[in-house]
Design a protein around this motif. Structure first.
Motif, PDB file in Angstrom:
ATOM      1  N   ASN A 208       0.852  -1.275  -0.142  1.00 43.92           N
ATOM      2  CA  ASN A 208       0.006   0.127  -0.075  1.00 43.92           C
ATOM      3  C   ASN A 208       0.909   1.278  -0.143  1.00 43.92           C
ATOM      4  O   ASN A 208       1.209   1.868   0.940  1.00 43.92           O
ATOM      5  N   GLY A 209       1.405   1.430  -1.165  1.00 45.19           N
ATOM      6  CA  GLY A 209       2.442   2.444  -1.353  1.00 45.19           C
ATOM      7  C   GLY A 209       2.053   3.731  -2.344  1.00 45.19           C
ATOM      8  O   GLY A 209       1.071   3.827  -2.228  1.00 45.19           O
ATOM      9  N   LEU A 210       3.005   3.959  -2.941  1.00 43.61           N
ATOM     10  CA  LEU A 210       2.856   5.086  -4.020  1.00 43.61           C
ATOM     11  C   LEU A 210       1.967   4.841  -5.002  1.00 43.61           C
ATOM     12  O   LEU A 210       1.163   5.704  -5.370  1.00 43.61           O
ATOM     13  N   SER A 211       1.855   3.302  -5.411  1.00 43.51           N
ATOM     14  CA  SER A 211       0.900   3.256  -6.642  1.00 43.51           C
ATOM     15  C   SER A 211      -0.595   3.391  -6.057  1.00 43.51           C
ATOM     16  O   SER A 211      -1.534   3.505  -6.791  1.00 43.51           O
ATOM     17  N   SER A 212      -0.686   3.451  -4.700  1.00 45.30           N
ATOM     18  CA  SER A 212      -2.110   3.621  -4.170  1.00 45.30           C
ATOM     19  C   SER A 212      -2.654   4.891  -4.204  1.00 45.30           C
ATOM     20  O   SER A 212      -3.982   5.257  -4.064  1.00 45.30           O
ATOM     21  N   LEU A 213      -1.850   5.814  -4.579  1.00 49.07           N
ATOM     22  CA  LEU A 213      -2.242   7.228  -4.762  1.00 49.07           C
ATOM     23  C   LEU A 213      -2.434   7.606  -6.134  1.00 49.07           C
ATOM     24  O   LEU A 213      -2.926   8.595  -6.437  1.00 49.07           O
ATOM     25  N   TYR A 214      -2.611   6.596  -7.028  1.00 51.55           N
ATOM     26  CA  TYR A 214      -2.804   7.001  -8.504  1.00 51.55           C
ATOM     27  C   TYR A 214      -4.101   6.283  -9.131  1.00 51.55           C
ATOM     28  O   TYR A 214      -4.076   4.988  -8.476  1.00 51.55           O
TER      29      TYR A 214
ATOM     30  N   ASN B 178      -5.239  10.501  -7.110  1.00 53.16           N
ATOM     31  CA  ASN B 178      -6.552  10.168  -6.554  1.00 53.16           C
ATOM     32  C   ASN B 178      -6.831  10.748  -5.236  1.00 53.16           C
ATOM     33  O   ASN B 178      -6.023  11.567  -4.566  1.00 53.16           O
ATOM     34  N   ALA B 179      -8.001  10.730  -4.874  1.00 45.93           N
ATOM     35  CA  ALA B 179      -8.366  11.292  -3.554  1.00 45.93           C
ATOM     36  C   ALA B 179      -7.463  11.058  -2.121  1.00 45.93           C
ATOM     37  O   ALA B 179      -7.645  11.422  -1.125  1.00 45.93           O
ATOM     38  N   ASN B 180      -6.885  10.039  -2.261  1.00 48.55           N
ATOM     39  CA  ASN B 180      -5.709   9.538  -1.267  1.00 48.55           C
ATOM     40  C   ASN B 180      -4.642  10.426  -0.965  1.00 48.55           C
ATOM     41  O   ASN B 180      -4.173  10.356   0.088  1.00 48.55           O
ATOM     42  N   TYR B 181      -4.331  11.181  -1.968  1.00 44.95           N
ATOM     43  CA  TYR B 181      -3.293  11.872  -2.093  1.00 44.95           C
ATOM     44  C   TYR B 181      -3.536  13.173  -1.398  1.00 44.95           C
ATOM     45  O   TYR B 181      -4.651  14.114  -1.750  1.00 44.95           O
ATOM     46  N   ILE B 182      -2.768  13.874  -0.376  1.00 41.29           N
ATOM     47  CA  ILE B 182      -2.883  15.085   0.215  1.00 41.29           C
ATOM     48  C   ILE B 182      -1.729  15.727  -0.013  1.00 41.29           C
ATOM     49  O   ILE B 182      -0.648  15.459   0.265  1.00 41.29           O
TER      50      ILE B 182
ATOM     51  N   ALA C 258      14.788  22.560  -8.278  1.00 40.72           N
ATOM     52  CA  ALA C 258      13.410  23.822  -8.135  1.00 40.72           C
ATOM     53  C   ALA C 258      12.552  22.987  -9.173  1.00 40.72           C
ATOM     54  O   ALA C 258      12.769  22.140 -10.180  1.00 40.72           O
ATOM     55  N   GLY C 259      11.094  23.636  -9.004  1.00 36.23           N
ATOM     56  CA  GLY C 259      10.083  23.026  -9.831  1.00 36.23           C
ATOM     57  C   GLY C 259       9.485  21.824  -9.687  1.00 36.23           C
ATOM     58  O   GLY C 259       8.970  21.211 -10.367  1.00 36.23           O
ATOM     59  N   LEU C 260       9.850  20.890  -8.636  1.00 41.84           N
ATOM     60  CA  LEU C 260       9.412  19.812  -8.328  1.00 41.84           C
ATOM     61  C   LEU C 260       7.898  19.833  -8.064  1.00 41.84           C
ATOM     62  O   LEU C 260       7.674  20.643  -7.304  1.00 41.84           O
ATOM     63  N   ALA C 261       7.314  18.851  -8.965  1.00 41.62           N
ATOM     64  CA  ALA C 261       5.759  18.793  -8.617  1.00 41.62           C
ATOM     65  C   ALA C 261       5.369  18.628  -7.208  1.00 41.62           C
ATOM     66  O   ALA C 261       6.125  17.714  -6.494  1.00 41.62           O
ATOM     67  N   ASN C 262       4.258  19.073  -6.546  1.00 40.40           N
ATOM     68  CA  ASN C 262       3.822  19.028  -5.316  1.00 40.40           C
ATOM     69  C   ASN C 262       2.934  17.482  -5.637  1.00 40.40           C
ATOM     70  O   ASN C 262       1.833  17.680  -5.417  1.00 40.40           O
ATOM     71  N   ALA C 263       3.467  16.609  -5.411  1.00 38.98           N
ATOM     72  CA  ALA C 263       3.188  15.006  -5.839  1.00 38.98           C
ATOM     73  C   ALA C 263       4.080  14.211  -5.274  1.00 38.98           C
ATOM     74  O   ALA C 263       5.269  14.546  -5.123  1.00 38.98           O
ATOM     75  N   PRO C 264       3.771  12.806  -5.022  1.00 43.44           N
ATOM     76  CA  PRO C 264       4.867  11.926  -4.611  1.00 43.44           C
ATOM     77  C   PRO C 264       5.812  11.695  -5.790  1.00 43.44           C
ATOM     78  O   PRO C 264       5.459  11.886  -6.925  1.00 43.44           O
TER      79      PRO C 264
ATOM     80  N   GLN D  90       4.563  19.150  11.247  1.00 43.86           N
ATOM     81  CA  GLN D  90       4.551  18.528   9.948  1.00 43.86           C
ATOM     82  C   GLN D  90       3.339  17.427   9.807  1.00 43.86           C
ATOM     83  O   GLN D  90       2.805  17.294   8.523  1.00 43.86           O
ATOM     84  N   ILE D  91       3.402  16.497  10.773  1.00 39.08           N
ATOM     85  CA  ILE D  91       2.267  15.487  10.690  1.00 39.08           C
ATOM     86  C   ILE D  91       0.742  16.258  10.628  1.00 39.08           C
ATOM     87  O   ILE D  91      -0.079  15.656   9.865  1.00 39.08           O
ATOM     88  N   ASN D  92       0.669  17.550  11.481  1.00 36.72           N
ATOM     89  CA  ASN D  92      -0.534  18.356  11.471  1.00 36.72           C
ATOM     90  C   ASN D  92      -1.862  17.267  11.584  1.00 36.72           C
ATOM     91  O   ASN D  92      -2.786  17.269  10.891  1.00 36.72           O
ATOM     92  N   GLY D  93      -2.024  16.771  12.823  1.00 39.03           N
ATOM     93  CA  GLY D  93      -3.007  16.096  13.080  1.00 39.03           C
ATOM     94  C   GLY D  93      -3.265  14.831  12.346  1.00 39.03           C
ATOM     95  O   GLY D  93      -4.534  14.169  12.050  1.00 39.03           O
ATOM     96  N   GLY D  94      -2.307  14.373  11.784  1.00 35.97           N
ATOM     97  CA  GLY D  94      -2.533  13.024  10.706  1.00 35.97           C
ATOM     98  C   GLY D  94      -2.598  13.251   9.230  1.00 35.97           C
ATOM     99  O   GLY D  94      -2.602  12.395   8.680  1.00 35.97           O
ATOM    100  N   LYS D  95      -2.643  14.681   9.177  1.00 35.68           N
ATOM    101  CA  LYS D  95      -2.745  14.816   7.705  1.00 35.68           C
ATOM    102  C   LYS D  95      -1.683  14.727   6.639  1.00 35.68           C
ATOM    103  O   LYS D  95      -1.761  14.487   5.747  1.00 35.68           O
TER     104      LYS D  95
END
Length: 176
Positions: A66-72, A79-83, A118-124, A158-163
């Protein structure tokens, strides 16, 4: 390119191999008796890995993880799993901040500078391939990256309440 490896690299491979064999036996139809025995007798599996590495960094693409691929989704979109990561005001970052002082530790090759991060997408992202375009650098899980600080209260922010959405905002390493 020569890559400086961590001193524990060779010693960790036997443990990784054992873990892979145990996990592969758990999902195989050919070994249903072994699977049942493992499930009945193995209560805990402990994985120990290097500082500044995560499960996703080492095993995020491992089959069944249940790793990187579960976010796509099936089309390759997040998908909605990505914050996404946010700034200190709670606004979503358009890109991840540069890695202050560079991605790789001093004296390590390949070199990935702050400007090249610089410019790295805000994504895994995969640390191995994230800097191929900007720095013509392929990193490995053994490449020594800059050290991150480990402070209790910053980590709580950083953890921000689990988010887990404020690492870029409250870390000393930008998007790393």
């Amino acid at each position: 390119m020569k890559t400086k490896s961590l001193p524990f690299g060779r010693q960790s491979w036997p443990l990784t191999l054992i873990a892979a064999l145990v996990l592969s036996a758990c999902g195989s139809d050919h070994h249903s008796n072994q699977t049942a025995s493992l499930q009945a007798n193995v209560k805990n599996v402990v994985v120990i890995y290097a500082e500044n590495r995560s499960f996703d960094n080492l095993y995020g693409n491992f089959p069944g993880a249940n790793g990187l691929s579960s976010l796509y989704d099936a089309s390759g979109k997040l998908n909605a799993n990505y914050i996404p990561q946010k700034d200190r005001n709670g606004n979503v970052l358009s890109t991840l901040p540069q890695t202050w002082g560079g991605v790789t530790a001093g004296g390590v090759t390949p070199v990935v500078t702050q400007a090249q991060s610089a410019g790295l997408a805000n994504a895994p992202f995969s640390i191995e391939t994230a800097f191929q375009a900007s720095a013509n650098a392929t990193l490995t899980t053994g490449t020594v990256t800059r050290d991150l600080y480990h402070r209790f209260f910053e980590n709580q922010m950083q953890i921000n309440g689990g988010k887990n959405d404020m690492f870029a905002a409250w870390a000393d390493a930008g998007g790393l």
